[in-house]
Design a protein around this motif. Structure first.
Motif, PDB file in Angstrom:
ATOM      1  N   THR A 458       0.957  -1.015  -0.443  1.00 35.74           N
ATOM      2  CA  THR A 458       0.422   0.018  -0.084  1.00 35.74           C
ATOM      3  C   THR A 458       0.726   1.263  -0.223  1.00 35.74           C
ATOM      4  O   THR A 458       0.319   2.374  -0.314  1.00 35.74           O
ATOM      5  CB  THR A 458      -1.249  -0.073   1.458  1.00 35.74           C
ATOM      6  OG1 THR A 458      -0.155  -0.471   2.453  1.00 35.74           O
ATOM      7  CG2 THR A 458      -2.035  -1.218   0.619  1.00 35.74           C
ATOM      8  N   ASP A 459       2.175   1.124   0.576  1.00 36.13           N
ATOM      9  CA  ASP A 459       2.410   2.371   0.682  1.00 36.13           C
ATOM     10  C   ASP A 459       3.230   2.719  -0.462  1.00 36.13           C
ATOM     11  O   ASP A 459       3.829   3.887  -0.863  1.00 36.13           O
ATOM     12  CB  ASP A 459       3.706   2.315   2.146  1.00 36.13           C
ATOM     13  CG  ASP A 459       4.687   1.185   1.730  1.00 36.13           C
ATOM     14  OD1 ASP A 459       4.332   0.701   0.658  1.00 36.13           O
ATOM     15  OD2 ASP A 459       5.289   1.339   2.944  1.00 36.13           O
ATOM     16  N   CYS A 460       3.232   1.776  -1.756  1.00 35.51           N
ATOM     17  CA  CYS A 460       4.028   1.937  -3.327  1.00 35.51           C
ATOM     18  C   CYS A 460       2.727   2.501  -4.060  1.00 35.51           C
ATOM     19  O   CYS A 460       2.870   2.263  -5.196  1.00 35.51           O
ATOM     20  CB  CYS A 460       4.898   0.212  -3.634  1.00 35.51           C
ATOM     21  SG  CYS A 460       5.554  -0.044  -2.769  1.00 35.51           S
ATOM     22  N   HIS A 461       1.703   2.844  -3.572  1.00 36.36           N
ATOM     23  CA  HIS A 461       0.410   3.023  -4.836  1.00 36.36           C
ATOM     24  C   HIS A 461       1.015   4.712  -5.885  1.00 36.36           C
ATOM     25  O   HIS A 461      -0.324   3.913  -6.583  1.00 36.36           O
ATOM     26  CB  HIS A 461      -1.090   3.280  -3.915  1.00 36.36           C
ATOM     27  CG  HIS A 461      -0.443   4.105  -2.847  1.00 36.36           C
ATOM     28  ND1 HIS A 461      -0.757   3.784  -1.470  1.00 36.36           N
ATOM     29  CD2 HIS A 461      -0.986   5.525  -3.262  1.00 36.36           C
ATOM     30  CE1 HIS A 461      -0.638   5.329  -1.341  1.00 36.36           C
ATOM     31  NE2 HIS A 461      -0.881   6.147  -1.717  1.00 36.36           N
ATOM     32  N   LEU A 462       2.023   4.696  -5.312  1.00 33.65           N
ATOM     33  CA  LEU A 462       2.103   5.522  -6.326  1.00 33.65           C
ATOM     34  C   LEU A 462       2.517   5.435  -7.121  1.00 33.65           C
ATOM     35  O   LEU A 462       2.483   5.766  -8.551  1.00 33.65           O
ATOM     36  CB  LEU A 462       2.592   7.063  -5.625  1.00 33.65           C
ATOM     37  CG  LEU A 462       2.398   7.626  -4.042  1.00 33.65           C
ATOM     38  CD1 LEU A 462       2.979   8.899  -4.066  1.00 33.65           C
ATOM     39  CD2 LEU A 462       0.653   8.696  -5.163  1.00 33.65           C
ATOM     40  N   ASP A 463       3.435   4.534  -7.053  1.00 35.83           N
ATOM     41  CA  ASP A 463       4.241   3.399  -8.126  1.00 35.83           C
ATOM     42  C   ASP A 463       3.325   3.316  -9.379  1.00 35.83           C
ATOM     43  O   ASP A 463       3.763   3.187 -10.633  1.00 35.83           O
ATOM     44  CB  ASP A 463       5.660   3.462  -7.389  1.00 35.83           C
ATOM     45  CG  ASP A 463       6.029   4.243  -7.171  1.00 35.83           C
ATOM     46  OD1 ASP A 463       6.606   4.889  -7.506  1.00 35.83           O
ATOM     47  OD2 ASP A 463       7.321   3.782  -6.005  1.00 35.83           O
ATOM     48  N   LEU A 464       2.279   2.456  -9.048  1.00 35.25           N
ATOM     49  CA  LEU A 464       1.384   1.577  -9.165  1.00 35.25           C
ATOM     50  C   LEU A 464       0.665   2.040 -10.100  1.00 35.25           C
ATOM     51  O   LEU A 464      -0.093   1.240 -10.847  1.00 35.25           O
ATOM     52  CB  LEU A 464       1.018   0.993  -8.023  1.00 35.25           C
ATOM     53  CG  LEU A 464       1.767  -0.628  -7.427  1.00 35.25           C
ATOM     54  CD1 LEU A 464       0.667  -1.146  -6.756  1.00 35.25           C
ATOM     55  CD2 LEU A 464       2.600  -1.613  -8.404  1.00 35.25           C
ATOM     56  N   TRP A 465       0.342   2.857 -10.502  1.00 26.49           N
ATOM     57  CA  TRP A 465      -0.667   4.230 -10.899  1.00 26.49           C
ATOM     58  C   TRP A 465      -0.792   3.543 -12.958  1.00 26.49           C
ATOM     59  O   TRP A 465      -1.491   3.005 -13.433  1.00 26.49           O
ATOM     60  CB  TRP A 465      -0.499   5.634 -10.900  1.00 26.49           C
ATOM     61  CG  TRP A 465      -1.992   5.707 -12.340  1.00 26.49           C
ATOM     62  CD1 TRP A 465      -1.367   6.970 -13.319  1.00 26.49           C
ATOM     63  CD2 TRP A 465      -3.007   5.804 -12.363  1.00 26.49           C
ATOM     64  NE1 TRP A 465      -2.715   6.850 -14.353  1.00 26.49           N
ATOM     65  CE2 TRP A 465      -3.764   6.808 -13.265  1.00 26.49           C
ATOM     66  CE3 TRP A 465      -3.823   5.736 -11.174  1.00 26.49           C
ATOM     67  CZ2 TRP A 465      -5.089   7.274 -12.933  1.00 26.49           C
ATOM     68  CZ3 TRP A 465      -5.176   5.719 -11.469  1.00 26.49           C
ATOM     69  CH2 TRP A 465      -6.149   6.706 -12.673  1.00 26.49           C
ATOM     70  N   GLU A 466       0.156   3.720 -13.445  1.00 25.46           N
ATOM     71  CA  GLU A 466       0.480   2.997 -14.949  1.00 25.46           C
ATOM     72  C   GLU A 466       0.706   1.834 -15.298  1.00 25.46           C
ATOM     73  O   GLU A 466       0.227   1.046 -16.058  1.00 25.46           O
ATOM     74  CB  GLU A 466       1.914   4.183 -14.939  1.00 25.46           C
ATOM     75  CG  GLU A 466       2.098   5.410 -15.002  1.00 25.46           C
ATOM     76  CD  GLU A 466       1.310   5.882 -16.509  1.00 25.46           C
ATOM     77  OE1 GLU A 466       1.226   5.538 -17.212  1.00 25.46           O
ATOM     78  OE2 GLU A 466       1.198   6.494 -15.996  1.00 25.46           O
ATOM     79  N   GLU A 467       0.689   1.012 -14.278  1.00 26.96           N
ATOM     80  CA  GLU A 467       0.375  -0.430 -14.063  1.00 26.96           C
ATOM     81  C   GLU A 467      -1.062  -1.050 -14.005  1.00 26.96           C
ATOM     82  O   GLU A 467      -1.455  -2.247 -14.418  1.00 26.96           O
ATOM     83  CB  GLU A 467       1.287  -0.938 -12.908  1.00 26.96           C
ATOM     84  CG  GLU A 467       2.834  -1.540 -13.574  1.00 26.96           C
ATOM     85  CD  GLU A 467       3.629  -1.446 -12.291  1.00 26.96           C
ATOM     86  OE1 GLU A 467       2.958  -2.629 -11.443  1.00 26.96           O
ATOM     87  OE2 GLU A 467       4.501  -1.534 -12.031  1.00 26.96           O
ATOM     88  N   LEU A 468      -1.314   0.163 -13.735  1.00 28.87           N
ATOM     89  CA  LEU A 468      -3.437  -0.188 -12.955  1.00 28.87           C
ATOM     90  C   LEU A 468      -3.694  -0.788 -14.679  1.00 28.87           C
ATOM     91  O   LEU A 468      -4.053  -0.610 -16.250  1.00 28.87           O
ATOM     92  CB  LEU A 468      -3.979   0.683 -12.654  1.00 28.87           C
ATOM     93  CG  LEU A 468      -3.229   0.918 -10.532  1.00 28.87           C
ATOM     94  CD1 LEU A 468      -4.496   2.049 -10.773  1.00 28.87           C
ATOM     95  CD2 LEU A 468      -4.204  -0.289  -9.891  1.00 28.87           C
ATOM     96  N   SER A 469      -4.749  -1.160 -14.732  1.00 28.55           N
ATOM     97  CA  SER A 469      -5.683  -2.404 -16.218  1.00 28.55           C
ATOM     98  C   SER A 469      -6.201  -0.401 -16.054  1.00 28.55           C
ATOM     99  O   SER A 469      -6.609  -0.146 -15.066  1.00 28.55           O
ATOM    100  CB  SER A 469      -6.393  -3.474 -15.364  1.00 28.55           C
ATOM    101  OG  SER A 469      -7.341  -2.599 -14.628  1.00 28.55           O
TER     102      SER A 469
END
Length: 497
Positions: A458-469
């Motif tokens: 959860t503390d990495c959610h800022l880096d996961l945006w581009e990986e979201l479907s």
């Protein structure tokens, strides 16, 4: 305090007025102070009446100890509603008096007689409803005027059919010429609704003070009221499953046609003729049968242009609107997807907006995505316990969503047989259910959006945006954003939180 309740659905000379009801009920007060609750223009078939609902609230608050009505059917004609009302009266020790029927609710026999009377009141209502429906059906088959909006190209004039005074349509010369022009243009193979609107706008013609849109053009092209019906038109209707009430010999190429749905039919698309009832109208048609048939068949061969119900070309669809007119921006792709733009739906539909300018879908998605990531910095970590609570909450919400959908479908099925008051209640109830449905869907989306994140992630959610479907991005946008208003000059984001 004593309450006098009076209701009148229709003010007629042969019905007892509100004032007369109150005067007759006043005798039962024996000189004690009272308050009147009056519902004008409301049916007794349901409890969706403002003053009735106010009276029931006052009873629940203990302000009323006696309710007086002129007659039983003034307060209710529904067995279920009446039973619930009497049950509440019993719990609150409220006495019920019918001024003309002399009921005493303090005894079991009095309650039994009340229930018997309400059964007959409901039977009377249902009998009246069926009689009205049968009369409508019979009159429609005899070419009588049945009300509704007057179609473009006609005016309403009085007439007499089979000795009965009614109305019929009469062509309006200037509007009839516009109708002919619309049919002539659309009968050409390559002409679209948009081409017709462009031509009409160029000539400065409006539809009775309103701008033309594709839906109005389509309604004209699909309406048999304009055709000079001959045997070719008769054959067309029969081939597509419609019921032609008049014999083929009456189709002489002069009269227009009325189109009615059967009493059991639900709302269908304009192109679907299966089960429709076709009746020759008393007015003269405007468009020759050959041109009308070309246009009608062309309409049946294409789908109506409507906004997509689900985002496909951009996860912003449904959220982003034109900053000039407020209508939805539609994601359009050109050159097999190599060029992507956001276009104003109002501009595409009727040219009534100058448009939002040149908006590249990729650029706008990138900008909004960066703003979302900035907004996400306010979120912290989630524990496993919190995740379990979210899953349970999601299951509960999904169950409530299914029940809401079921109730909406049930209400929609009742629309066809409803009167004006019930129709108004159904619309209000469906609107409330639809609002609740959207709230539930947004809550479910929020819960689902976080379901795959663990404590370490959860503390990495800022880096996961581009990986979201695609769907995940759309759900996050639904949760965080109330609306986006965009032009080529500026973009305004309205946040939910």
């Amino acid at each position: 305090m004593i309450a006098i309740y009076a209701r009148q659905s229709v003010d007629r000379a042969d019905s007892i007025s509100i004032e007369q009801q109150i005067e007759l009920c006043r005798y039962e007060t024996r000189g004690e102070p009272f308050r009147t609750y009056i519902d004008r223009g409301y049916s007794g078939k349901n409890t969706n009446r403002p003053e009735f609902m106010q009276m029931m609230n006052d009873i629940r608050e203990g302000l009323i100890k006696t309710v007086i009505v002129y007659k039983l059917d003034r307060i209710s004609r529904s067995i279920l509603d009446f039973s619930n009302m009497i049950e509440l009266f019993g719990k609150r020790n409220v006495k019920f008096i019918s001024a003309t029927e002399k009921f005493d609710t303090s005894s079991p026999m009095g309650n039994a007689m009340l229930n018997i009377c309400i059964v007959f009141a409901q039977l009377e209502r249902e009998t009246i409803q069926k009689r009205v429906a049968d009369a409508y059906y019979s009159r429609s088959r005899r070419s009588f005027y049945m009300g509704g909006n007057i179609p473009y190209g006609f005016r309403k004039v009085p007439t007499v059919i089979e000795g009965v005074h009614t109305s019929m349509y009469e062509p309006v010369t200037e509007e009839a010429r516009v109708v002919e022009r619309i049919f002539e243009m659309y009968s050409q193979p390559c002409t679209s609704y948009g081409d017709i609107i462009d031509e009409i706008n160029r000539l400065g013609i409006q539809k009775r003070g309103k701008p033309w849109v594709r839906q109005r053009i389509r309604e004209i092209l699909c309406n048999p009221i304009y055709v000079k019906a001959d045997l070719d038109v008769y054959d067309f209707f029969k081939e597509h499953g419609a019921e032609a009430v008049d014999p083929p010999s009456d189709y002489i190429g002069e009269n227009g046609c009325y189109c009615y749905k059967k009493r059991s039919e639900k709302k269908k698309s304009l192109s679907d003729l299966e089960g429709e009832q076709i009746v020759l109208a008393p007015h003269k048609g405007i468009v020759c049968s050959s041109v009308w048939l070309k246009c009608r068949e062309k309409c049946m061969g294409r789908k109506q242009m409507i906004p997509s119900q689900k985002a496909k070309n951009s996860w912003l669809c449904g959220k982003i609107k034109c900053g000039e007119c407020g209508c939805a921006l539609i994601a359009k792709e050109y050159d097999e997807g190599r060029r992507r733009y956001l276009r104003c739906s109002n501009r595409l539909d009727s040219k009534n907006c100058k448009g939002a300018g040149t908006l590249y879908t990729d650029d706008v998605e990138r900008l909004v995505g960066n703003e979302i990531r900035e907004k996400l910095t306010m979120f912290g970590k989630l524990s496993y316990h919190e995740q379990d609570i979210r899953n349970n909450e999601r299951i509960r919400l999904e169950s409530e969503l299914a029940e809401t959908d079921k109730e909406i479908e049930s209400l929609i099925d009742k629309v066809a047989d409803s009167d004006a008051a019930l129709y108004r209640y159904i619309n209000e109830r469906i609107a409330a259910l639809d609002t609740r449905k959207n709230e539930i869907a947004q809550r479910i989306g929020k819960l689902m959006c976080s379901k795959d994140f663990s404590i370490d992630e959860t503390d990495c959610h800022l880096d996961l945006w581009e990986e979201l479907s695609f769907d995940d991005k759309r759900q996050v946008a639904d949760i965080l954003i109330g609306g986006i208003y965009a032009t080529s000059e500026k973009i305004i984001i309205q946040w939910r939180i």
